[in-house]
Design a protein around this motif. Structure first.
Motif, mmCIF file in Angstrom:
data_model
loop_
_atom_site.group_PDB
_atom_site.id
_atom_site.type_symbol
_atom_site.label_atom_id
_atom_site.label_comp_id
_atom_site.label_asym_id
_atom_site.label_seq_id
_atom_site.Cartn_x
_atom_site.Cartn_y
_atom_site.Cartn_z
ATOM 1 N N PRO A 93 0.793 -1.009 0.037
ATOM 2 C CA PRO A 93 0.118 -0.051 0.121
ATOM 3 C C PRO A 93 0.893 1.263 0.058
ATOM 4 O O PRO A 93 0.463 2.491 -0.319
ATOM 5 N N GLU A 94 2.186 1.141 0.490
ATOM 6 C CA GLU A 94 3.034 2.426 0.805
ATOM 7 C C GLU A 94 3.601 2.607 -0.857
ATOM 8 O O GLU A 94 4.000 3.796 -1.092
ATOM 9 N N ALA A 95 3.584 1.755 -1.915
ATOM 10 C CA ALA A 95 3.923 2.018 -3.252
ATOM 11 C C ALA A 95 3.196 3.338 -4.006
ATOM 12 O O ALA A 95 1.895 2.908 -4.069
ATOM 13 N N GLU A 96 4.071 4.158 -4.004
ATOM 14 C CA GLU A 96 3.128 5.145 -4.912
ATOM 15 C C GLU A 96 2.386 4.594 -6.105
ATOM 16 O O GLU A 96 1.186 5.425 -6.310
ATOM 17 N N LYS A 97 2.941 3.933 -6.937
ATOM 18 C CA LYS A 97 2.348 3.404 -7.993
ATOM 19 C C LYS A 97 2.607 1.980 -8.001
ATOM 20 O O LYS A 97 3.328 1.582 -7.513
ATOM 21 N N LYS A 98 1.476 1.294 -8.864
ATOM 22 C CA LYS A 98 1.691 -0.310 -8.892
ATOM 23 C C LYS A 98 2.116 -0.845 -10.234
ATOM 24 O O LYS A 98 1.743 -1.827 -10.464
ATOM 25 N N THR A 99 2.421 0.110 -11.045
ATOM 26 C CA THR A 99 2.940 -0.376 -12.583
ATOM 27 C C THR A 99 4.006 -0.913 -12.344
ATOM 28 O O THR A 99 4.862 -0.910 -11.441
ATOM 29 N N LEU A 100 4.502 -2.008 -13.396
ATOM 30 C CA LEU A 100 5.441 -2.669 -13.524
ATOM 31 C C LEU A 100 6.708 -1.700 -13.622
ATOM 32 O O LEU A 100 7.712 -2.169 -13.059
ATOM 33 N N ASP A 101 6.590 -0.760 -14.338
ATOM 34 C CA ASP A 101 7.771 0.131 -14.299
ATOM 35 C C ASP A 101 8.313 0.669 -12.879
ATOM 36 O O ASP A 101 9.436 0.489 -12.412
ATOM 37 N N TYR A 102 7.189 0.982 -12.210
ATOM 38 C CA TYR A 102 7.458 1.566 -10.973
ATOM 39 C C TYR A 102 7.866 0.585 -9.949
ATOM 40 O O TYR A 102 8.996 0.748 -9.018
ATOM 41 N N LEU A 103 7.241 -0.825 -9.920
ATOM 42 C CA LEU A 103 7.671 -1.647 -8.936
ATOM 43 C C LEU A 103 9.377 -2.226 -9.283
ATOM 44 O O LEU A 103 9.813 -2.775 -8.320
ATOM 45 N N CYS A 104 9.604 -2.123 -10.374
ATOM 46 C CA CYS A 104 10.907 -2.573 -11.014
ATOM 47 C C CYS A 104 12.039 -1.663 -10.276
ATOM 48 O O CYS A 104 12.883 -1.881 -9.722
ATOM 49 N N SER A 105 11.541 -0.370 -10.350
ATOM 50 C CA SER A 105 12.480 0.571 -9.746
ATOM 51 C C SER A 105 12.433 0.513 -8.275
ATOM 52 O O SER A 105 13.366 0.549 -7.300
ATOM 53 N N TYR A 106 11.307 0.143 -7.407
ATOM 54 C CA TYR A 106 11.028 -0.091 -6.174
ATOM 55 C C TYR A 106 11.907 -1.296 -5.664
ATOM 56 O O TYR A 106 12.366 -1.101 -4.514
ATOM 57 N N PHE A 107 11.899 -2.247 -6.503
ATOM 58 C CA PHE A 107 12.692 -3.701 -6.046
ATOM 59 C C PHE A 107 14.021 -3.634 -6.688
ATOM 60 O O PHE A 107 14.593 -4.607 -6.614
ATOM 61 N N GLN A 108 14.440 -2.407 -7.475
ATOM 62 C CA GLN A 108 15.803 -2.568 -8.043
ATOM 63 C C GLN A 108 16.020 -3.628 -9.095
ATOM 64 O O GLN A 108 16.813 -4.276 -8.942
ATOM 65 N N ILE A 109 14.828 -3.918 -9.909
ATOM 66 C CA ILE A 109 14.907 -4.846 -10.845
ATOM 67 C C ILE A 109 15.145 -4.172 -11.951
ATOM 68 O O ILE A 109 14.665 -3.238 -12.824
ATOM 69 N N SER A 110 16.481 -4.826 -12.696
ATOM 70 C CA SER A 110 17.009 -4.123 -13.985
ATOM 71 C C SER A 110 16.640 -4.726 -15.226
ATOM 72 O O SER A 110 16.242 -6.013 -15.251
ATOM 73 N N ARG A 111 15.998 -3.764 -16.145
ATOM 74 C CA ARG A 111 15.741 -4.601 -17.402
ATOM 75 C C ARG A 111 16.599 -3.826 -18.590
ATOM 76 O O ARG A 111 16.927 -2.743 -18.594
ATOM 77 N N LYS A 112 16.817 -4.744 -19.507
ATOM 78 C CA LYS A 112 17.707 -4.115 -20.793
ATOM 79 C C LYS A 112 16.758 -3.313 -21.559
ATOM 80 O O LYS A 112 17.305 -2.269 -22.149
ATOM 81 N N GLU A 113 15.445 -3.584 -21.528
ATOM 82 C CA GLU A 113 14.473 -2.826 -22.330
ATOM 83 C C GLU A 113 13.185 -2.795 -21.717
ATOM 84 O O GLU A 113 12.782 -3.775 -20.970
ATOM 85 N N ASN A 114 12.405 -1.739 -21.845
ATOM 86 C CA ASN A 114 11.410 -1.493 -21.048
ATOM 87 C C ASN A 114 10.149 -1.824 -21.952
ATOM 88 O O ASN A 114 10.515 -1.518 -23.172
ATOM 89 N N HIS A 115 8.889 -2.134 -21.684
ATOM 90 C CA HIS A 115 7.966 -2.817 -22.555
ATOM 91 C C HIS A 115 8.327 -3.458 -23.777
ATOM 92 O O HIS A 115 8.013 -3.225 -25.002
ATOM 93 N N ARG A 116 9.047 -4.544 -23.632
ATOM 94 C CA ARG A 116 9.533 -5.598 -24.450
ATOM 95 C C ARG A 116 9.108 -6.891 -23.677
ATOM 96 O O ARG A 116 9.368 -7.158 -22.469
ATOM 97 N N ALA A 117 8.441 -7.657 -24.373
ATOM 98 C CA ALA A 117 7.886 -8.990 -23.856
ATOM 99 C C ALA A 117 8.592 -9.797 -22.963
ATOM 100 O O ALA A 117 8.317 -10.065 -21.811
ATOM 101 N N LEU A 118 9.841 -9.960 -23.368
ATOM 102 C CA LEU A 118 10.527 -10.877 -22.706
ATOM 103 C C LEU A 118 11.236 -10.437 -21.565
ATOM 104 O O LEU A 118 11.400 -10.890 -20.546
ATOM 105 N N GLU A 119 11.847 -9.270 -21.716
ATOM 106 C CA GLU A 119 12.409 -8.307 -20.496
ATOM 107 C C GLU A 119 11.094 -8.207 -19.540
ATOM 108 O O GLU A 119 11.591 -8.313 -18.253
ATOM 109 N N ASP A 120 10.248 -8.002 -19.904
ATOM 110 C CA ASP A 120 9.108 -7.918 -18.907
ATOM 111 C C ASP A 120 8.896 -9.199 -18.105
ATOM 112 O O ASP A 120 8.542 -8.963 -16.879
#
Length: 240
Positions: free
Chosen positions: A124-151
């Motif tokens: 509930p404390e997370a400002e947003k619940k989008t995948l982009d925001y949660l990747c930042s929240y948990f420090q999950i790195s992606r080579k590309e955003n909004h690409r199926a395999l990386e997501d």
């Protein structure tokens, strides 16, 4: 703890499973601590909008030699057979897969766990619940955003982080549940629909860059409505 599943993500031409199409399927199968990758580029047989290309980086050139949508969806179904699905806003991706298969006379019933629902429940404390925001929240790195395999890879890690932190509190929330989406077979566009679309595009000098024979009735109706709203009827230019 759920240890056998397939994390999946799709990229599409738009938001509506009845009138838009799959562009890319990416998935990671997790079993016994091992991973198996599934990835398909999909030729939607229609031009990709500038907005979608700006978001995903996927161009017409990248998908021109891709699988047909029904083949890619069927191959994914085989890849995921016997495994529940995991994804972020999972019903959205599932609806496209199921609609595509149903349109070709096949079925696709699955159970799954939605990381978006888990995030809403346990973060509930997370400002947003989008995948982009949660990747930042948990420090999950992606080579590309909004690409199926990386997501899909990111969704697998997100699910694991949520499992580690919260599953002991409420194990039931992490159990796969039936994915409910009612898909009705979309019949092919009628000869009358295709003829009218061709007349409209010729009259208004519009290049749709779509295979008319691949259109469903809903897709043809939606395209026709968009052209009429933007350019008017066939007779509208006569008095111009």
């Amino acid at each position: 703890m759920l240890e056998r599943y397939v994390a999946v993500d799709l990229e599409m031409t738009g938001l509506h499973p009845k009138t838009d199409r799959i562009l890319e399927i990416g998935a990671v199968k997790v079993e016994d601590g091992k991973q198996e990758i599934f990835h398909r580029m999909v030729n939607p047989r229609m031009e990709i909008s500038r907005k979608v290309t700006e978001l995903t980086g996927i161009t017409d050139e990248m998908v021109k030699d891709g699988c047909e949508p029904e083949r890619a969806a069927a191959e994914f179904r085989e890849f995921a057979e016997g495994f529940p699905l995991v994804g972020h806003n999972l019903i959205y991706d599932y609806s496209f897969l199921k609609q595509c298969l149903v349109n070709h006379g096949e079925t696709f019933e699955k159970d799954g766990v939605d990381t978006l629902k888990l995030a809403r429940k346990f973060l509930p404390e997370a400002e947003k619940k989008t995948l982009d925001y949660l990747c930042s929240y948990f420090q999950i790195s992606r080579k590309e955003n909004h690409r199926a395999l990386e997501d899909a890879k990111a969704e697998k890690l997100l699910f694991q982080y949520l499992q580690e932190q919260f599953e002991a509190q409420e194990p039931e929330a992490f159990l796969p549940k039936p994915l409910l989406y009612r898909a009705k077979k979309q019949g092919p566009a009628t000869a009358k629909q295709k003829k009218y679309l061709k007349e409209l595009t010729d009259w208004h000098k519009i290049d749709l860059n779509v295979d008319l024979d691949s259109l469903t009735r809903n897709e043809a109706s939606r395209m026709t409505d968009k052209i009429l709203a933007a350019y008017g009827k066939l007779s509208s230019r006569g008095g111009a």
